[in-house]
Design a protein around this motif. Structure first.
Motif, PDB file in Angstrom:
ATOM      1  N   LYS A 174       0.744  -1.445   0.105  1.00  0.00           N
ATOM      2  CA  LYS A 174       0.009   0.090   0.004  1.00  0.00           C
ATOM      3  C   LYS A 174       0.740   1.315   0.160  1.00  0.00           C
ATOM      4  O   LYS A 174       1.954   1.308   0.450  1.00  0.00           O
ATOM      5  N   ASP A 175       0.317   2.388  -0.500  1.00  0.00           N
ATOM      6  CA  ASP A 175       1.052   3.592  -0.469  1.00  0.00           C
ATOM      7  C   ASP A 175      -0.066   4.776  -0.158  1.00  0.00           C
ATOM      8  O   ASP A 175       0.563   5.805  -0.206  1.00  0.00           O
TER       9      ASP A 175
ATOM     10  N   ASN B 162       6.949   1.369   1.158  1.00  0.00           N
ATOM     11  CA  ASN B 162       6.405   0.013   0.600  1.00  0.00           C
ATOM     12  C   ASN B 162       7.473  -0.358  -0.476  1.00  0.00           C
ATOM     13  O   ASN B 162       8.459  -0.033  -0.587  1.00  0.00           O
ATOM     14  N   LYS B 163       7.046  -1.529  -1.089  1.00  0.00           N
ATOM     15  CA  LYS B 163       8.200  -2.218  -2.033  1.00  0.00           C
ATOM     16  C   LYS B 163       8.338  -1.293  -3.175  1.00  0.00           C
ATOM     17  O   LYS B 163       9.302  -1.863  -3.943  1.00  0.00           O
ATOM     18  N   ASN B 164       7.850  -0.147  -3.382  1.00  0.00           N
ATOM     19  CA  ASN B 164       8.099   0.607  -4.463  1.00  0.00           C
ATOM     20  C   ASN B 164       9.334   1.719  -4.202  1.00  0.00           C
ATOM     21  O   ASN B 164       9.891   2.214  -5.158  1.00  0.00           O
ATOM     22  N   ASN B 165       9.435   2.106  -2.931  1.00  0.00           N
ATOM     23  CA  ASN B 165      10.316   3.271  -2.458  1.00  0.00           C
ATOM     24  C   ASN B 165      11.179   2.745  -1.429  1.00  0.00           C
ATOM     25  O   ASN B 165      11.725   3.727  -1.009  1.00  0.00           O
TER      26      ASN B 165
ATOM     27  N   PRO C 187      12.278  11.390   4.821  1.00  0.00           N
ATOM     28  CA  PRO C 187      10.903  11.296   4.357  1.00  0.00           C
ATOM     29  C   PRO C 187      10.246  12.697   4.161  1.00  0.00           C
ATOM     30  O   PRO C 187      10.334  13.654   5.085  1.00  0.00           O
ATOM     31  N   ARG C 188       9.653  12.874   3.322  1.00  0.00           N
ATOM     32  CA  ARG C 188       9.045  14.208   2.972  1.00  0.00           C
ATOM     33  C   ARG C 188       7.718  13.983   2.188  1.00  0.00           C
ATOM     34  O   ARG C 188       7.365  15.069   1.616  1.00  0.00           O
ATOM     35  N   ARG C 189       6.999  12.993   2.136  1.00  0.00           N
ATOM     36  CA  ARG C 189       5.790  12.795   1.286  1.00  0.00           C
ATOM     37  C   ARG C 189       4.694  13.390   1.844  1.00  0.00           C
ATOM     38  O   ARG C 189       4.026  14.035   1.100  1.00  0.00           O
TER      39      ARG C 189
END
Length: 387
Positions: free
Chosen positions: A345-346, A367-370, A381-383
């Motif tokens: 999940k994102d 997650n597995k993408n980032n 982290p800055r999302r």
């Protein structure tokens, strides 16, 4: 098996080797401490005397408390390396004598039993010692290009990053290596220190912890399940932390009365060890604990990243009594960095109570993408930034 993975800690250890100082290198058994000592010895050339704490001749000289014996043993060497130094009687007092009377010598000691070795060398060498920790390989140390790392990710989640496991070419070989560590090395320091002959209780305790990754742990519940008292459970969990099998986080609370902080959460330093304890090496598509694997993996990699790069941070989880939670909160530089670990999940949003109570904090879903961005030091982290 001949592949050499460069350890991030190497330069810091080398730079710390100065006359009149003892450098301590701690970490779990089989994490690569001896290999690192051998590598540094090779780099330093012929000026290194390297011995093992179980070598009787070395142990006799290094426990003598006689300056003439110690000076003669060291000779004209500039460096003294002692592997498994906790095996030597009165090692702290003897190291102090060496530092006091042979000040040209730089001393590097290693030990898997940090609670024993640090106790032995800490007090005699206050102000003249420095300590580092060497854990199993970190993602930062083994990373290659993104596509290759993504292809390896499932394997890392299942078999972990102990050096001999990671470097083993076959799946059967990885299992054999993990079971060798589990059965032959994992509890050796605790069993030796506590004079315990039966390891069944400790393995049963670890199996219960393995199924509670990401959940608050009740000492009383563990004690009831194991038919022992609460103090016994707490004692052995403490020993398991000090021998680098597990680590724990407590709950974060500053502002809200409904923030929950009473029970800790425990994680394993290595996913492979966790899976070997529950005898589950199944592929991810056959498992119901992928979330636990992902959270444990990410949590351990953040710990290694901070340690390897000398980043000082307090680490917590955050939870309220009404079940709002964040997996990891790092407090550093006067600011909070919040991480939620979700394999697929994102679109997770930061809890409103956290935003309201801690404005200016930063939040990210890993997650597995980032994951490479946040577990290898490439990015802060800055999302989703709390207002």
């Amino acid at each position: 098996m001949g592949t050499m993975i460069y350890r991030i800690m190497t330069k810091r250890v080398i730079d710390s080797l100065k006359g009149g100082r003892v450098v301590g290198l701690f970490g779990p058994r089989r994490s690569g401490k001896t290999t690192l000592l051998e590598h540094i010895k090779k780099e330093k050339g012929g000026g290194v005397l390297m011995v093992h704490g179980e070598n009787l001749d070395a142990a006799e000289a290094l426990s003598s408390q006689r300056t003439s014996v110690l000076a003669r043993f060291i000779g004209d060497k500039k460096y003294l390396f002692i592997d498994e130094a906790q095996k030597i009687h009165n090692i702290g007092t003897n190291l102090k004598l060496i530092v006091d009377t042979v000040p040209k010598v730089s001393v590097l000691v290693s030990g898997s039993s940090s609670f024993e070795l640090r106790n032995k060398i800490g007090e005699p060498l206050v102000g003249r010692s420095i300590y580092y920790h060497l854990y199993p390989f970190s993602l930062e140390e083994v990373k290659t290009d993104v596509s290759e790392m993504n292809a390896k990710l499932e394997e890392l989640l299942i078999y972990g990053l102990y050096p001999q496991v990671y470097l083993e070419a076959t799946i059967d070989g990885k299992k054999t290596q993990l079971e060798s560590i589990r059965d032959g090395y994992l509890l050796r320091d605790i069993l030796e220190l506590d004079k315990v002959k039966e390891s069944t209780f400790i393995f049963n305790l670890l199996r219960l912890i393995a199924f509670q990754i990401g959940h608050d742990v009740s000492y009383s519940e563990l004690a009831s399940n194991l038919n022992v008292n609460k103090k016994t459970v707490m004692r052995y969990l403490d020993l398991l932390e000090k021998s680098y099998v597990i680590f724990s986080h407590s709950g974060y609370s500053r502002n809200l009365r409904k923030e929950f902080t009473k029970s800790p959460r425990f994680y394993f330093w290595d996913n492979g060890i966790r899976n070997s304890l529950i005898a589950n090496y199944n592929r991810l598509n056959l498992r119901d604990d992928v979330g636990c694997l992902w959270e444990n993996f990410c949590m351990a990699e953040r710990e290694k990243l901070l340690a390897n790069n000398s980043i000082s941070a307090n680490r917590y989880f955050w939870r309220t009594y009404d079940q709002k939670e964040i997996d990891l909160v790092e407090e550093r530089g006067g600011k909070l960095y919040a991480f939620e670990f979700k394999y697929s999940k994102d679109n997770i949003h930061v809890p409103k109570d956290f935003i309201k109570s801690y404005p200016g904090s930063e939040f990210v879903v890993v997650n597995k993408n980032n994951y490479l961005e946040y577990l290898t030091g490439q990015k802060v982290p800055r999302r989703q930034v709390a207002p």
